[in-house]
Motif scaffolding. Sequence first.
Motif, mmCIF file in Angstrom:
data_model
loop_
_atom_site.group_PDB
_atom_site.id
_atom_site.type_symbol
_atom_site.label_atom_id
_atom_site.label_comp_id
_atom_site.label_asym_id
_atom_site.label_seq_id
_atom_site.Cartn_x
_atom_site.Cartn_y
_atom_site.Cartn_z
ATOM 1 N N LEU A 182 0.828 -1.208 0.000
ATOM 2 C CA LEU A 182 0.000 0.000 0.000
ATOM 3 C C LEU A 182 0.862 1.258 0.000
ATOM 4 O O LEU A 182 0.561 2.230 -0.707
ATOM 5 N N MET A 183 1.935 1.246 0.769
ATOM 6 C CA MET A 183 2.836 2.397 0.789
ATOM 7 C C MET A 183 3.468 2.596 -0.585
ATOM 8 O O MET A 183 3.553 3.725 -1.099
ATOM 9 N N LEU A 184 3.886 1.513 -1.195
ATOM 10 C CA LEU A 184 4.478 1.588 -2.530
ATOM 11 C C LEU A 184 3.481 2.151 -3.541
ATOM 12 O O LEU A 184 3.814 3.060 -4.322
ATOM 13 N N LEU A 185 2.262 1.636 -3.519
ATOM 14 C CA LEU A 185 1.243 2.097 -4.463
ATOM 15 C C LEU A 185 0.893 3.561 -4.237
ATOM 16 O O LEU A 185 0.642 4.305 -5.184
ATOM 17 N N GLN A 186 0.886 3.995 -2.976
ATOM 18 C CA GLN A 186 0.589 5.403 -2.703
ATOM 19 C C GLN A 186 1.703 6.316 -3.209
ATOM 20 O O GLN A 186 1.451 7.377 -3.771
ATOM 21 N N ILE A 187 2.938 5.900 -3.037
ATOM 22 C CA ILE A 187 4.063 6.689 -3.549
ATOM 23 C C ILE A 187 3.939 6.864 -5.059
ATOM 24 O O ILE A 187 4.222 7.941 -5.600
ATOM 25 N N LEU A 188 3.477 5.800 -5.748
ATOM 26 C CA LEU A 188 3.430 5.804 -7.205
ATOM 27 C C LEU A 188 2.066 6.218 -7.774
ATOM 28 O O LEU A 188 1.909 6.268 -8.990
ATOM 29 N N HIS A 189 1.108 6.511 -6.918
ATOM 30 C CA HIS A 189 -0.225 6.896 -7.376
ATOM 31 C C HIS A 189 -0.143 8.139 -8.249
ATOM 32 O O HIS A 189 0.659 9.038 -8.005
ATOM 33 N N ARG A 190 -0.980 8.214 -9.278
ATOM 34 C CA ARG A 190 -0.870 9.345 -10.208
ATOM 35 C C ARG A 190 -1.257 10.663 -9.574
ATOM 36 O O ARG A 190 -0.876 11.722 -10.085
ATOM 37 N N TYR A 191 -2.005 10.637 -8.469
ATOM 38 C CA TYR A 191 -2.352 11.870 -7.763
ATOM 39 C C TYR A 191 -1.732 11.903 -6.373
ATOM 40 O O TYR A 191 -2.203 12.632 -5.497
ATOM 41 N N SER A 192 -0.689 11.144 -6.159
ATOM 42 C CA SER A 192 -0.084 11.065 -4.835
ATOM 43 C C SER A 192 0.362 12.444 -4.345
ATOM 44 O O SER A 192 1.082 13.171 -5.024
ATOM 45 N N ASP A 193 -0.087 12.793 -3.148
ATOM 46 C CA ASP A 193 0.281 14.057 -2.509
ATOM 47 C C ASP A 193 0.078 13.863 -1.010
ATOM 48 O O ASP A 193 -0.993 14.145 -0.470
ATOM 49 N N PHE A 194 1.089 13.365 -0.345
ATOM 50 C CA PHE A 194 0.963 13.023 1.073
ATOM 51 C C PHE A 194 0.514 14.221 1.908
ATOM 52 O O PHE A 194 -0.293 14.076 2.832
ATOM 53 N N LYS A 195 1.022 15.400 1.590
ATOM 54 C CA LYS A 195 0.666 16.573 2.390
ATOM 55 C C LYS A 195 -0.821 16.872 2.344
ATOM 56 O O LYS A 195 -1.404 17.337 3.323
ATOM 57 N N ALA A 196 -1.449 16.628 1.218
ATOM 58 C CA ALA A 196 -2.867 16.924 1.070
ATOM 59 C C ALA A 196 -3.757 15.754 1.463
ATOM 60 O O ALA A 196 -4.930 15.953 1.792
ATOM 61 N N GLN A 197 -3.213 14.541 1.460
ATOM 62 C CA GLN A 197 -4.068 13.361 1.569
ATOM 63 C C GLN A 197 -3.985 12.634 2.904
ATOM 64 O O GLN A 197 -4.923 11.909 3.251
ATOM 65 N N VAL A 198 -2.905 12.799 3.638
ATOM 66 C CA VAL A 198 -2.796 12.119 4.934
ATOM 67 C C VAL A 198 -3.545 12.937 5.980
ATOM 68 O O VAL A 198 -3.125 14.036 6.328
ATOM 69 N N ARG A 199 -4.647 12.391 6.461
ATOM 70 C CA ARG A 199 -5.482 13.118 7.418
ATOM 71 C C ARG A 199 -5.252 12.595 8.834
ATOM 72 O O ARG A 199 -6.125 12.026 9.477
ATOM 73 N N ILE A 200 -4.028 12.796 9.282
ATOM 74 C CA ILE A 200 -3.630 12.468 10.644
ATOM 75 C C ILE A 200 -3.025 13.739 11.235
ATOM 76 O O ILE A 200 -1.970 14.196 10.771
ATOM 77 N N PRO A 201 -3.670 14.363 12.201
ATOM 78 C CA PRO A 201 -3.173 15.647 12.724
ATOM 79 C C PRO A 201 -1.722 15.569 13.174
ATOM 80 O O PRO A 201 -1.328 14.658 13.911
ATOM 81 N N GLY A 202 -0.930 16.524 12.700
ATOM 82 C CA GLY A 202 0.462 16.631 13.122
ATOM 83 C C GLY A 202 1.372 15.530 12.635
ATOM 84 O O GLY A 202 2.477 15.345 13.165
ATOM 85 N N TRP A 203 0.972 14.828 11.566
ATOM 86 C CA TRP A 203 1.765 13.675 11.143
ATOM 87 C C TRP A 203 3.173 14.048 10.714
ATOM 88 O O TRP A 203 4.112 13.260 10.907
ATOM 89 N N GLN A 204 3.349 15.232 10.165
ATOM 90 C CA GLN A 204 4.672 15.612 9.663
ATOM 91 C C GLN A 204 5.687 15.802 10.787
ATOM 92 O O GLN A 204 6.897 15.766 10.549
ATOM 93 N N ASP A 205 5.203 16.006 12.000
ATOM 94 C CA ASP A 205 6.109 16.137 13.149
ATOM 95 C C ASP A 205 6.361 14.802 13.830
ATOM 96 O O ASP A 205 7.151 14.725 14.771
ATOM 97 N N GLN A 206 5.702 13.761 13.376
ATOM 98 C CA GLN A 206 5.785 12.454 14.045
ATOM 99 C C GLN A 206 6.686 11.459 13.333
ATOM 100 O O GLN A 206 7.002 10.410 13.909
ATOM 101 N N VAL A 207 7.092 11.757 12.105
ATOM 102 C CA VAL A 207 7.847 10.767 11.332
ATOM 103 C C VAL A 207 9.084 11.404 10.711
ATOM 104 O O VAL A 207 9.101 12.598 10.394
ATOM 105 N N ARG A 208 10.106 10.559 10.545
ATOM 106 C CA ARG A 208 11.347 11.019 9.920
ATOM 107 C C ARG A 208 11.880 10.005 8.918
ATOM 108 O O ARG A 208 13.045 10.087 8.505
ATOM 109 N N SER A 209 11.055 9.065 8.499
ATOM 110 C CA SER A 209 11.483 8.092 7.492
ATOM 111 C C SER A 209 10.253 7.550 6.792
ATOM 112 O O SER A 209 9.120 7.644 7.297
ATOM 113 N N LEU A 210 10.463 6.962 5.631
ATOM 114 C CA LEU A 210 9.373 6.342 4.888
ATOM 115 C C LEU A 210 8.750 5.200 5.681
ATOM 116 O O LEU A 210 7.529 5.007 5.658
#
Length: 321
Positions: A282-310
């Motif tokens: 699923l992670m692989l498919l999301q990376i390669l999705h034609r509309y992939s945009d993690f910043k717009a699509q991941v609906r987990i509050p504050g996720w960008q401050d919680q992770v530092r790797s794929l």
Amino acid sequence: MMTFPASMDPSYFDRTYRLQADLWREPFLELWRAVGPDPTLVREFQPFTDGSNLIAAFGAGWIMKVFPPFLRHQWESEWRVMQHLDGQVSLPIPHFYGAGETEGWTHIIMSRLPGVTLESLWPRLGDTDKAAILTDIGRIMARVHAVPVGGLADLPPAWSEFFPKQRGACRARHERLGMPDWFTQNVEAFVQKSLPLLPSVIKPVILTGEYTPFNLLAFDTERVQSIAGMIDFGDAMIGYHEYDLLGPLLFTCEGKPALVTALLEGYGYGPGEQTRELRRRLMLLQILHRYSDFKAQVRIPGWQDQVRSLEELEDLIWPLT
């Protein structure tokens, strides 16, 4: 007769023209008068500014969508898939009335379904109702995937050409979308390492790409636990079934194990199939999705401050054991 512009910059169309109904009202109404089932309904014109095309309702019964020349592929997918699925699934979808082209701009007329978008209801729902809805979405998706591809086999883009193209462009895409260095510097190696988890030969299914809260309808009642209809097939294609799981997993599962499990169980994944290998695919498919945009699509509050790797991002979005 007023007509749509002979040429249209895609960026201007998306950011300005589409969002200001006064700019396209008159040619839209003239087209309806010419091809609509009831020309008198022009007085009940109700424009919408969501979606990626020009969309308006005419009364309680009709919707017309107009596609600019550069989105002709969406027009083709929409009318072909809508007709193909009509009568094949129990979930209500719009009935196709007609389609055509005027000076490069294409249009579709279809029936209007009752209900409101799931997006408008989702924030007020509790997790119990959300889990019930996600189970229903999984079941709906499985039913659509069971419909034979038939005459849609040549629907563009061809998966065998599309997927390699996505692999080659994935780093550039995510750099352009502003993903952090820990993502962009490692994404190509992550993709290469993960590719063997995908089957070399797939059973092609109809991918609508539209199991998202923007294109699923529900009735606005005190308790909402099921889907009342599905709209918009402009992004449909033929390909690998797990690609369709991405929309609801990102937009509605919120990184919560119970919601992720509800969707997967609704689709038909048993406990023994909800594995780390599935999560990696699923992670692989999301990376390669034609509309992939993690910043717009991941609906987990504050996720960008919680992770530092794929890998950490994968764990956060899809909490499977």
